[in-house]
Design a protein around this motif. Structure first.
Motif, PDB file in Angstrom:
ATOM      1  N   TYR A 256      -2.203  -0.520   0.470  1.00  0.00           N
ATOM      2  CA  TYR A 256      -1.300  -1.462  -0.196  1.00  0.00           C
ATOM      3  C   TYR A 256      -1.806  -1.860  -1.582  1.00  0.00           C
ATOM      4  O   TYR A 256      -1.043  -1.945  -2.533  1.00  0.00           O
ATOM      5  N   ARG A 257      -3.108  -2.128  -1.726  1.00  0.00           N
ATOM      6  CA  ARG A 257      -3.657  -2.538  -3.017  1.00  0.00           C
ATOM      7  C   ARG A 257      -4.437  -1.411  -3.702  1.00  0.00           C
ATOM      8  O   ARG A 257      -5.170  -1.668  -4.665  1.00  0.00           O
ATOM      9  N   GLY A 316       6.416  -6.936  -3.010  1.00  0.00           N
ATOM     10  CA  GLY A 316       5.056  -7.029  -3.538  1.00  0.00           C
ATOM     11  C   GLY A 316       4.476  -5.671  -3.882  1.00  0.00           C
ATOM     12  O   GLY A 316       3.792  -5.515  -4.908  1.00  0.00           O
ATOM     13  N   ALA A 317       4.743  -4.674  -3.047  1.00  0.00           N
ATOM     14  CA  ALA A 317       4.251  -3.326  -3.327  1.00  0.00           C
ATOM     15  C   ALA A 317       4.869  -2.773  -4.604  1.00  0.00           C
ATOM     16  O   ALA A 317       4.187  -2.126  -5.420  1.00  0.00           O
ATOM     17  N   PHE A 318       6.156  -3.039  -4.803  1.00  0.00           N
ATOM     18  CA  PHE A 318       6.826  -2.567  -6.013  1.00  0.00           C
ATOM     19  C   PHE A 318       6.272  -3.249  -7.262  1.00  0.00           C
ATOM     20  O   PHE A 318       5.952  -2.590  -8.262  1.00  0.00           O
ATOM     21  N   LEU A 319       6.147  -4.564  -7.217  1.00  0.00           N
ATOM     22  CA  LEU A 319       5.669  -5.310  -8.384  1.00  0.00           C
ATOM     23  C   LEU A 319       4.240  -4.918  -8.748  1.00  0.00           C
ATOM     24  O   LEU A 319       3.916  -4.749  -9.937  1.00  0.00           O
ATOM     25  N   ALA A 321       2.656  -2.124  -8.240  1.00  0.00           N
ATOM     26  CA  ALA A 321       2.587  -0.785  -8.839  1.00  0.00           C
ATOM     27  C   ALA A 321       3.203  -0.761 -10.239  1.00  0.00           C
ATOM     28  O   ALA A 321       2.626  -0.219 -11.185  1.00  0.00           O
ATOM     29  N   ALA A 322       4.368  -1.375 -10.393  1.00  0.00           N
ATOM     30  CA  ALA A 322       5.067  -1.342 -11.679  1.00  0.00           C
ATOM     31  C   ALA A 322       4.300  -2.094 -12.760  1.00  0.00           C
ATOM     32  O   ALA A 322       4.383  -1.756 -13.946  1.00  0.00           O
ATOM     33  N   THR A 409      -1.782   5.334 -12.042  1.00  0.00           N
ATOM     34  CA  THR A 409      -1.987   4.320 -11.002  1.00  0.00           C
ATOM     35  C   THR A 409      -0.671   3.680 -10.587  1.00  0.00           C
ATOM     36  O   THR A 409      -0.496   3.279  -9.437  1.00  0.00           O
ATOM     37  N   SER A 410       0.268   3.586 -11.519  1.00  0.00           N
ATOM     38  CA  SER A 410       1.583   3.051 -11.173  1.00  0.00           C
ATOM     39  C   SER A 410       2.331   3.992 -10.233  1.00  0.00           C
ATOM     40  O   SER A 410       2.953   3.561  -9.260  1.00  0.00           O
ATOM     41  N   LEU A 411       2.235   5.294 -10.491  1.00  0.00           N
ATOM     42  CA  LEU A 411       2.924   6.275  -9.643  1.00  0.00           C
ATOM     43  C   LEU A 411       2.341   6.326  -8.234  1.00  0.00           C
ATOM     44  O   LEU A 411       3.045   6.653  -7.268  1.00  0.00           O
ATOM     45  N   ILE A 412       1.064   5.984  -8.098  1.00  0.00           N
ATOM     46  CA  ILE A 412       0.445   5.978  -6.770  1.00  0.00           C
ATOM     47  C   ILE A 412       1.138   4.974  -5.853  1.00  0.00           C
ATOM     48  O   ILE A 412       1.133   5.122  -4.627  1.00  0.00           O
TER      49      ILE A 412
END
Length: 462
Positions: A256-257, A316-319, A321-322, A409-412
Motif C-alpha cells: 500500500y505504501r 488513499g491509494a490513488f492520492l 500514488a498520484a 513511483t507514481s505508476l507503481i
C-alpha cells in the motif's frame, strides 16, 4: 516489582484532558517515539547529501531503518521478558522504556561524532542501532498506552500520542536542520540525544500499568513465555478468521505504501541537487510540511467516517500514488520556494491521508486477544517491501533522472489500486470476533478500529 496498577474506566469528561497526568505522560512518550525516526531517515539523508555522498550510497543507507519494519520479530520478547534489576524496580513496561530510551540517546551521540566523510561506516552503524533501539521503544510505548487507559480514554491517549509524535518529528526535522545550519551536524545530533531525556523523565514518572502474565492449564508455570503462544498463535488466529484471503490482505498491507517509501528516500537528495539550503528545507519540508501532514491525517479520519473504510482505502491509494507527480514537476523546474511549497503540500497531505487510512485498515484486522503482536506484524509488514526496494532508488535516479524516477513511483501505485479493489470487497467475509457479535455487529462486518490499536504513521522522508 511495584504492584501493577489498573486504569479505571469512568465516564469521560473534557476536563480530564488537563486533570489526568496520563495525558502529559503520553505527550512526552509520543515525542520520544517520533524524535529518532527522521534522524535515521530524512534528516540523516540530508546530512549525507550535504556531505556530498553519492546518491547511490544514499539510497543504500535507507536499509539502516529496517528495524522499524522488523520489530514484530522481537516484539513478543519485549512484551514478555523482564529487564534484569530494572523490572523489579520499575515494572516491565517502564524498565523497557528506560532501557530503550537511554540506548537510543547513546547511539545518537555515536552518530554525532561520526563524520560521513571519514567514518561513513561508523555513522551507518550508529544509525542502524538508533533505528533498532527506537523501534523497540515504540513497541513498549504502544503496549503501555494500551494498558494505561480504559475503553473510555483510549481515543484521547491515541490522539495525544500522535500530537507528541508530530512534535518529535518537527524537532528532529526542522529543529535539527536549523541547528545544523548554525552549529553543525555534531551539535544537532547531540541536541537530539539530549531531547530523548524528555521521554526518559516520562517513563520514570509513569505508573506501572503492567498486566499480569496469563497462564493456561496446558502451560507449565516454568514456561511463561513460549514461541508458540508468542508468535504462532496470533498468526493462526488470523488464518482461521480470514481464511485464504489473508494472503491477499497481507500483500495489500505490504504494497500500500510502497510508492511512498521508494520515492521518499530520494526527496532529500533532490532538494540538495536543486540548490535549496538547509534553512529553506527545514522551513518548508520539515516544519510547514509536518502541519500539512497533520491536516491530511484529519481529513483522512473525516473521510473514513463519511465514506467508509473500503472507499477511503481506494481513495488513499490513488492520492498517495498520484501525489508523486508533484515531485516530478518540482525536479523538472527551477529551485523556487513556491514550487517546493506546492510539491510538499501535495505530497505530505496525500501521504498522511493514505497513512491514516492504512492504520485504520490494519487496526480493523486485529483481534483483541493478540492485538499487540498482530498490529506489530501489520505495521512492520507495511513498510518492509518499500524499504527493501528503496536501496535501489539511487541507482534508478542515476539511470533515468529525478523526473523519470518520480513518474515511475507514481505508476507503481496502479497495481496497488487494483489490489484494493479486489481485497476490499472480500475482507468482510471473515468470521466475526466474539466481542463483535456481543456488541451487535452484523456477521462479517468489522467494527470501527479501536484507537487503542492505532499508532502514528511513519511519515515520508519528504
Amino acid at each position: 516489582m511495584p504492584p501493577a496498577s489498573t486504569p479505571t474506566s469512568r465516564r469521560f469528561r473534557w476536563r480530564d484532558i488537563v486533570e489526568d497526568r496520563r495525558i502529559v505522560l503520553m505527550l512526552a512518550l509520543g515525542f520520544s517515539s517520533g524524535l529518532p525516526l527522521l534522524l535515521v531517515l530524512g534528516t540523516f539523508t540530508l546530512r549525507l547529501a550535504f556531505s556530498d555522498i553519492d546518491v547511490k550510497a544514499i539510497g543504500l543507507f535507507s536499509y539502516v531503518a529496517l528495524p522499524y519494519s522488523l520489530k514484530f520479530l522481537w516484539a513478543p520478547m519485549i512484551d514478555r521478558m523482564d529487564v534484569p534489576v530494572l523490572t523489579r524496580l520499575l515494572g516491565r513496561r517502564r524498565a523497557w522504556m528506560v532501557t530503550t530510551q537511554v540506548a537510543t540517546a547513546l547511539c545518537l551521540v555515536l552518530m554525532a561524532f561520526a563524520d560521513p566523510k571519514t567514518s561513513l561506516a561508523l555513522l551507518g552503524l550508529g544509525a542502524f542501532l538508533v533505528a533498532f533501539c527506537a523501534a523497540s521503544q515504540d513497541v513498549v510505548i504502544d503496549g503501555w498506552r494500551i494498558d494505561a487507559a480504559g475503553s473510555d480514554f483510549q481515543g484521547i491517549l491515541a490522539a495525544t500520542s500522535n500530537l507528541g509524535y508530530r512534535l518529535g518529528l518537527i524537532s528532529a526535522g526542522a529543529g535539527a536542520l536549523f541547528i545544523a545550519a548554525s552549529g553543525g551536524w555534531q551539535v544537532a545530533y547531540l541536541s537530539m540525544a539530549g531531547l530523548m531525556m524528555i521521554g526518559l523523565a516520562a517513563a520514570l514518572l509513569a505508573p506501572p500499568y503492567d498486566r499480569p502474565r496469563v497462564r493456561t492449564e496446558a502451560e507449565p508455570a516454568s514456561r511463561l513465555w513460549s514461541v508458540r503462544r508468542a508468535l504462532l498463535e496470533p498468526l493462526t488466529e488470523l488464518r482461521g478468521r480470514f481464511g485464504p484471503v489473508l494472503y491477499a490482505i497481507l500483500l495489500l498491507v505490504a504494497l500500500y505504501r510502497l510508492p511512498d517509501f521508494l520515492s521518499g528516500v530520494m526527496a532529500s537528495p533532490l532538494y540538495r541537487t536543486l540548490g535549496f539550503d538547509l534553512k529553506e528545507i527545514a522551513t518548508v519540508s520539515k516544519l510547514y510540511g509536518v502541519w500539512v501532514g497533520i491536516a491530511g491525517g484529519f481529513v483522512g479520519g473525516w473521510a473514513l467516517a463519511r465514506l467508509g473504510l473500503y472507499r477511503t482505502l481506494v481513495l488513499g491509494a490513488f492520492l498517495a500514488a498520484a501525489s508523486h507527480l508533484s515531485f516530478a514537476w518540482l525536479s523538472a523546474g527551477a529551485p523556487e520556494i513556491w514550487r517546493l511549497t506546492v510539491a510538499i503540500s501535495i505530497e505530505n497531505f496525500c501521504g498522511s491521508f493514505a497513512g491514516i487510512v492504512l492504520i485504520a485498515y490494519m487496526s480493523s484486522l486485529t483481534s483483541p486477544a493478540f492485538a499487540a503482536t498482530q498490529y506489530a506484524l501489520f505495521s512492520s509488514l507495511y513498510a518492509l517491501p518499500g524499504k527493501l526496494i528503496a536501496g535501489s532508488a539511487g541507482f534508478i535516479v542515476a539511470a533515468i533522472g529525478y523526473p523519470g524516477f518520480f513518474i515511475l513511483t507514481s505508476l507503481i501505485g496502479l497495481p496497488v489500486l487494483a489490489l484494493c479493489w479486489a481485497v476490499g470487497h472480500r475482507t468482510g467475509e471473515a468470521a466475526p470476533r466474539p466481542e463483535e457479535s456481543a456488541a451487535g455487529n452484523p456477521p462479517g462486518v468489522p467494527p470501527l478500529p479501536s484507537p487503542a490499536r492505532t499508532a502514528a504513521p511513519e511519515p515520508k522522508t519528504a
